[in-house]
Design an enzyme around this catalytic site. Structure first.
Site, short mmCIF file in Angstrom:
data_model
loop_
_atom_site.label_atom_id
_atom_site.label_comp_id
_atom_site.label_asym_id
_atom_site.label_seq_id
_atom_site.Cartn_x
_atom_site.Cartn_y
_atom_site.Cartn_z
N HIS A 1 1.40 -12.28 -1.95
CA HIS A 1 0.44 -11.19 -1.74
C HIS A 1 0.57 -10.59 -0.34
O HIS A 1 0.32 -11.27 0.66
CB HIS A 1 -0.96 -11.76 -1.95
CG HIS A 1 -2.06 -10.77 -1.79
ND1 HIS A 1 -3.11 -10.95 -0.93
CD2 HIS A 1 -2.27 -9.57 -2.39
CE1 HIS A 1 -3.92 -9.92 -1.01
NE2 HIS A 1 -3.44 -9.08 -1.89
N HIS B 1 -2.08 -1.84 3.77
CA HIS B 1 -3.14 -2.09 2.80
C HIS B 1 -4.42 -1.30 3.04
O HIS B 1 -4.95 -0.66 2.13
CB HIS B 1 -3.49 -3.59 2.78
CG HIS B 1 -4.66 -3.90 1.90
ND1 HIS B 1 -5.98 -3.88 2.36
CD2 HIS B 1 -4.75 -4.18 0.58
CE1 HIS B 1 -6.79 -4.15 1.37
NE2 HIS B 1 -6.08 -4.34 0.27
O1 G3P Z 1 -2.42 -6.55 -6.63
C1 G3P Z 1 -3.41 -7.47 -6.43
C2 G3P Z 1 -4.11 -7.30 -5.11
O2 G3P Z 1 -3.17 -7.00 -4.13
C3 G3P Z 1 -5.15 -6.24 -5.16
O3 G3P Z 1 -6.03 -6.33 -4.11
O4 G3P Z 1 -7.01 -5.41 -2.06
O5 G3P Z 1 -5.30 -7.17 -1.90
O6 G3P Z 1 -4.65 -4.89 -2.56
P1 G3P Z 1 -5.71 -5.93 -2.59
CA CA Z 2 -2.38 -5.07 -3.00
#
Ligand code: G3P
Ligand code: CA
Length: 251
Positions: free
Chosen positions: A10, A52
């Site tokens: 992630h 992000h």
């Molecule tokens: O794709 C899953 C996750 O990345 C979505 O949440 O806020 O971390 O982009 P976020």
């Molecule tokens: Ca994401």
């Protein structure tokens, strides 16, 4: 490459490195990830960058948003110091930087379009062109919280698999994945139960949940038979799947 349990790191190896940076993506591979998840936005001069947050405050300590700055201006900001002074001097990557690197590695990509507050800015077309330019159509999945973007991706025939991404709770979420012609559903981990997996299978929808960050949750997803996970703990997931044996780092 898609027929195995996917471990998407992630925002790269975001537990040990500054998220969404080149070192975070390289570290993800070393930690045993088989994919990287990253977030993409458009700059003021229409360049795709990997970032992000909506606001620049947390990472850069600057006012405004990505779309208020040109790429050249953003490149001058430090994308690493907020995490640890060891990473000072890192700059924001472009999507092209990441794709060029990924094209040389055995890795899947989950590109999340971050355009919830910038509708109709053409990001779908630009991302699709970038993926094609690097010949990464078969190694990439595009996800988004914005269903309008999923419609745009269909309209432009992007040729890349897509994922219906959502947060909170959605009743019969697999219906939406099908409605928007997505191969994948990316639900938050708390949504995933045995009946949920069964329903997705019935609809031929693949499941890759996110926020799967603890040993019990990773184990639970493997046992339920999801197609993979999005995790900030790729090393943990890799160990659980493959024992202590570490992947040899690829150069
Ligand atoms: O794709 C899953 C996750 O990345 C979505 O949440 O806020 O971390 O982009 P976020
Ligand atoms: Ca994401």
């Amino acid at each position: 490459m898609k027929d195995f349990f996917l471990i998407y790191a992630h925002r790269g190896a975001s537990a040990t490195h500054p998220e969404n940076t080149m070192p975070a993506f390289a570290a993800a591979l070393r930690q045993g990830a088989t994919g990287i998840e990253l977030d993409v936005q458009l700059t003021r001069d229409n360049k795709l960058v990997v970032f992000h947050d909506w606001s620049l405050k947390r990472i850069f300590g600057k006012p405004g948003h990505i779309r208020d700055y040109t790429l050249a201006e953003l490149r001058r900001f430090d994308a690493g110091s907020w995490f640890d002074s060891r990473f000072s001097g890192l700059s924001i990557p472009t999507l092209d930087d990441v794709l060029a690197r990924a094209a040389t590695k055995p890795i899947m990509l989950n590109i999340e379009l971050k355009n919830f507050f910038s509708f109709s800015n053409g990001i779908e077309q630009k991302v699709s062109e970038a993926i094609t330019r690097h010949n990464l159509q078969d190694k990439t999945v595009i996800s988004t919280f914005n269903p309008l973007s999923l419609e745009s991706l269909q309209q432009i025939n992007c040729g890349v698999e897509t994922a219906f991404l959502y947060f909170g709770h959605l009743r019969k979420a697999w219906h939406y994945a099908r409605e928007y012609n997505c191969t994948y559903l990316h639900p938050p981990v708390h949504e995933v139960t045995a009946p949920f997996v069964d329903a997705c299978r019935e609809y031929s929808i693949k499941i890759v949940p996110y926020q799967v960050n603890t040993l019990p949750e990773i184990k639970r997803m493997i046992e339920l038979g999801t197609d993979g996970i999005i995790t900030s703990q790729p090393a943990l997931a890799h160990r659980l799947l493959h024992g202590e044996k570490r992947r040899k780092p690829k150069r």
